[in-house]
Design an enzyme around this catalytic site. Structure first.
Site, PDB file in Angstrom:
ATOM      1  N   GLY A   1      -2.209   5.898  -1.610  1.00 50.59           N
ATOM      2  CA  GLY A   1      -1.009   5.397  -2.053  1.00 50.59           C
ATOM      3  C   GLY A   1      -0.456   5.530  -3.410  1.00 50.59           C
ATOM      4  O   GLY A   1       0.636   5.865  -3.437  1.00 50.59           O
TER       5      GLY A   1
ATOM      6  N   GLU B   1      -1.909   0.747  -8.856  1.00 51.15           N
ATOM      7  CA  GLU B   1      -1.790   0.393  -7.437  1.00 51.15           C
ATOM      8  C   GLU B   1      -0.328   1.007  -7.219  1.00 51.15           C
ATOM      9  O   GLU B   1       0.454   0.779  -8.017  1.00 51.15           O
ATOM     10  CB  GLU B   1      -1.733  -1.002  -7.347  1.00 51.15           C
ATOM     11  CG  GLU B   1      -3.196  -1.673  -6.455  1.00 51.15           C
ATOM     12  CD  GLU B   1      -3.116  -1.001  -4.896  1.00 51.15           C
ATOM     13  OE1 GLU B   1      -2.448  -0.053  -4.429  1.00 51.15           O
ATOM     14  OE2 GLU B   1      -3.681  -1.711  -4.301  1.00 51.15           O
ATOM     15  N   ASP B   2      -0.100   1.352  -5.985  1.00 51.46           N
ATOM     16  CA  ASP B   2       1.076   1.725  -5.437  1.00 51.46           C
ATOM     17  C   ASP B   2       1.981   0.490  -5.197  1.00 51.46           C
ATOM     18  O   ASP B   2       3.209   0.211  -5.716  1.00 51.46           O
ATOM     19  CB  ASP B   2       1.221   2.428  -4.129  1.00 51.46           C
ATOM     20  CG  ASP B   2       0.305   1.974  -3.183  1.00 51.46           C
ATOM     21  OD1 ASP B   2      -0.324   0.920  -3.513  1.00 51.46           O
ATOM     22  OD2 ASP B   2       0.240   2.431  -1.976  1.00 51.46           O
TER      23      ASP B   2
ATOM     24  N   ASP C   1       1.231  -6.125  -1.762  1.00 54.33           N
ATOM     25  CA  ASP C   1       2.074  -6.904  -0.654  1.00 54.33           C
ATOM     26  C   ASP C   1       1.475  -8.274  -0.477  1.00 54.33           C
ATOM     27  O   ASP C   1       1.863  -9.262  -1.016  1.00 54.33           O
ATOM     28  CB  ASP C   1       1.975  -5.891   0.694  1.00 54.33           C
ATOM     29  CG  ASP C   1       2.531  -6.334   1.832  1.00 54.33           C
ATOM     30  OD1 ASP C   1       3.232  -7.394   1.638  1.00 54.33           O
ATOM     31  OD2 ASP C   1       2.534  -5.689   3.014  1.00 54.33           O
TER      32      ASP C   1
ATOM     33  N   LYS D   1       5.947  -6.804  -3.819  1.00 53.41           N
ATOM     34  CA  LYS D   1       7.008  -7.628  -2.652  1.00 53.41           C
ATOM     35  C   LYS D   1       7.118  -8.820  -3.179  1.00 53.41           C
ATOM     36  O   LYS D   1       6.301  -9.708  -3.525  1.00 53.41           O
ATOM     37  CB  LYS D   1       6.471  -7.275  -1.533  1.00 53.41           C
ATOM     38  CG  LYS D   1       6.642  -6.030  -0.841  1.00 53.41           C
ATOM     39  CD  LYS D   1       6.347  -5.897   0.552  1.00 53.41           C
ATOM     40  CE  LYS D   1       6.141  -4.597   1.204  1.00 53.41           C
ATOM     41  NZ  LYS D   1       5.671  -4.449   2.592  1.00 53.41           N
TER      42      LYS D   1
ATOM     43  N   PHE E   1       9.314  -3.070   4.781  1.00 57.15           N
ATOM     44  CA  PHE E   1       8.310  -1.893   4.761  1.00 57.15           C
ATOM     45  C   PHE E   1       9.030  -1.017   4.149  1.00 57.15           C
ATOM     46  O   PHE E   1       9.908  -0.257   4.627  1.00 57.15           O
ATOM     47  CB  PHE E   1       7.747  -1.705   6.122  1.00 57.15           C
ATOM     48  CG  PHE E   1       6.614  -0.786   6.293  1.00 57.15           C
ATOM     49  CD1 PHE E   1       5.151  -1.372   5.802  1.00 57.15           C
ATOM     50  CD2 PHE E   1       6.753   0.460   6.442  1.00 57.15           C
ATOM     51  CE1 PHE E   1       4.297  -0.404   5.864  1.00 57.15           C
ATOM     52  CE2 PHE E   1       5.781   1.440   6.292  1.00 57.15           C
ATOM     53  CZ  PHE E   1       4.425   0.888   6.254  1.00 57.15           C
ATOM     54  N   VAL E   2       8.293  -0.215   3.112  1.00 55.30           N
ATOM     55  CA  VAL E   2       8.814   0.853   2.510  1.00 55.30           C
ATOM     56  C   VAL E   2       7.937   2.151   2.454  1.00 55.30           C
ATOM     57  O   VAL E   2       6.710   2.045   2.706  1.00 55.30           O
ATOM     58  CB  VAL E   2       9.085   0.681   0.867  1.00 55.30           C
ATOM     59  CG1 VAL E   2      10.247  -0.522   0.761  1.00 55.30           C
ATOM     60  CG2 VAL E   2       7.901   0.249   0.054  1.00 55.30           C
TER      61      VAL E   2
ATOM     62  N   ARG F   1       4.691  10.435   2.730  1.00 58.49           N
ATOM     63  CA  ARG F   1       3.987  10.236   1.176  1.00 58.49           C
ATOM     64  C   ARG F   1       4.683  11.244   0.127  1.00 58.49           C
ATOM     65  O   ARG F   1       4.642  11.057  -0.926  1.00 58.49           O
ATOM     66  CB  ARG F   1       2.790  10.417   1.197  1.00 58.49           C
ATOM     67  CG  ARG F   1       1.604   9.344   1.753  1.00 58.49           C
ATOM     68  CD  ARG F   1       0.350   9.519   1.486  1.00 58.49           C
ATOM     69  NE  ARG F   1      -0.578   8.956   2.487  1.00 58.49           N
ATOM     70  CZ  ARG F   1      -0.950   7.781   2.596  1.00 58.49           C
ATOM     71  NH1 ARG F   1      -0.484   6.930   1.590  1.00 58.49           N
ATOM     72  NH2 ARG F   1      -1.788   7.387   3.481  1.00 58.49           N
TER      73      ARG F   1
HETATM   74  P1  IMP Z   1      -1.918  -5.646   0.532  1.00 58.87           P
HETATM   75  O1  IMP Z   1      -3.367  -6.004   0.760  1.00 58.87           O
HETATM   76  O2  IMP Z   1      -1.200  -6.404   1.527  1.00 58.87           O
HETATM   77  O3  IMP Z   1      -1.375  -6.010  -0.753  1.00 58.87           O
HETATM   78  O4  IMP Z   1      -1.539  -4.137   0.896  1.00 58.87           O
HETATM   79  C1  IMP Z   1      -2.359  -3.058   0.448  1.00 58.87           C
HETATM   80  C2  IMP Z   1      -1.958  -1.755   0.773  1.00 58.87           C
HETATM   81  O5  IMP Z   1      -1.059  -1.694   1.805  1.00 58.87           O
HETATM   82  C3  IMP Z   1      -1.088  -1.158  -0.470  1.00 58.87           C
HETATM   83  O6  IMP Z   1      -1.880  -0.782  -1.467  1.00 58.87           O
HETATM   84  C4  IMP Z   1      -0.401  -0.197   0.386  1.00 58.87           C
HETATM   85  O7  IMP Z   1      -1.216   0.988   0.403  1.00 58.87           O
HETATM   86  C5  IMP Z   1      -0.326  -0.764   1.706  1.00 58.87           C
HETATM   87  N1  IMP Z   1       1.414  -1.336   1.826  1.00 58.87           N
HETATM   88  C6  IMP Z   1       1.635  -2.266   1.799  1.00 58.87           C
HETATM   89  N2  IMP Z   1       2.985  -2.744   1.846  1.00 58.87           N
HETATM   90  C7  IMP Z   1       3.108  -1.391   2.183  1.00 58.87           C
HETATM   91  C8  IMP Z   1       4.693  -0.857   2.349  1.00 58.87           C
HETATM   92  O8  IMP Z   1       5.643  -1.561   2.551  1.00 58.87           O
HETATM   93  N3  IMP Z   1       4.649   0.631   2.971  1.00 58.87           N
HETATM   94  C9  IMP Z   1       3.493   1.388   2.914  1.00 58.87           C
HETATM   95  N4  IMP Z   1       2.401   0.840   2.460  1.00 58.87           N
HETATM   96  C10 IMP Z   1       2.346  -0.513   2.363  1.00 58.87           C
HETATM   97 MG    MG Z   2      -2.600   1.207  -1.942  1.00 57.14          MG
END
Ligand code: IMP
Ligand code: MG
Length: 184
Positions: free
Chosen positions: A47, A102-103, A106, A134, A155-156, A168
């Site tokens: 990402g 990081e992208d 969440d 987020k 969700f984006v 992507r």
């Molecule tokens: P987290 O562990 O929930 O913070 O999210 C981990 C990973 O999930 C991020 O680094 C993204 O690669 C992916 N992710 C989280 N939210 C989104 C979204 O809204 N769209 C696409 N990928 C997401």
């Molecule tokens: Mg990621």
């Protein structure tokens, strides 16, 4: 959205110009912070690739670059909390100054796992730069030092972010039409 790559996109949340100007700001801040030290930028695959490549080229100090890959949620749109290292760093980082790129943050679970893991390797310090964060209640407090944009809990896709590995290569961050999301 007439482009094939944008099929299923409902609306653009952050356009290309806004992303590019924010990336320049974040890069200038990093330039100022590290001075003569050479930080190691650690991009989280897949990402963060778009953000990483723009950010590193907007920085004007010498840097090194590496990537890590951790398991994500596949086609699902919710975090499973399961994190596994699929690709590790190429070199040791003891004594290095690390910038995790990081992208999106969440739930914060992926980042928390990654930070704990990197911290055990005794770097000099770790800074976290995330393009997106987020806004959601009740999630774990995780270290994030700089955020490009705080976004609603939706969700984006785009600018590196995928849905089922698609989207992507959009140059902007967008919200999908619900009809483009398969039921889990
Ligand atoms: P987290 O562990 O929930 O913070 O999210 C981990 C990973 O999930 C991020 O680094 C993204 O690669 C992916 N992710 C989280 N939210 C989104 C979204 O809204 N769209 C696409 N990928 C997401
Ligand atoms: Mg990621």
């Amino acid at each position: 959205m007439s482009e094939k790559r944008a099929s299923g996109v409902a609306r653009i949340l952050i356009d290309e110009a806004a992303i590019q100007s924010k990336v320049k700001e974040l890069a200038a801040d990093l330039d100022a912070l590290y001075g003569d030290d050479v930080p190691l930028l650690v991009g989280v695959l897949t990402g963060a690739v778009a953000f990483m490549t723009d950010l590193m080229r907007a920085m004007t100090i010498p840097i090194n670059v590496d990537f890590m890959a951790v398991s994500s949620y596949g086609a699902a749109t919710k975090s499973s909390g399961v994190v596994r290292i699929l690709k590790d760093l190429n070199d040791e980082i003891e004594g290095r100054r690390i910038i995790v790129v990081e992208d999106i943050v969440d739930s914060g679970l992926t980042l928390q796992y990654l930070l704990d893991n990197l911290q055990r390797r005794n770097p000099q310090d770790i800074r976290v730069v995330a393009l997106l964060k987020k806004e959601k209640p009740g999630v774990i407090e995780v270290q994030v030092d700089a955020v490009g944009f705080t976004i609603p809990d939706e969700f984006v896709v785009g600018y590196g972010l995928d849905y089922a590995e698609a989207y992507r290569n959009l140059p902007y961050v967008a919200i999908l039409d619900p009809s483009a999301i398969r039921p889990e």
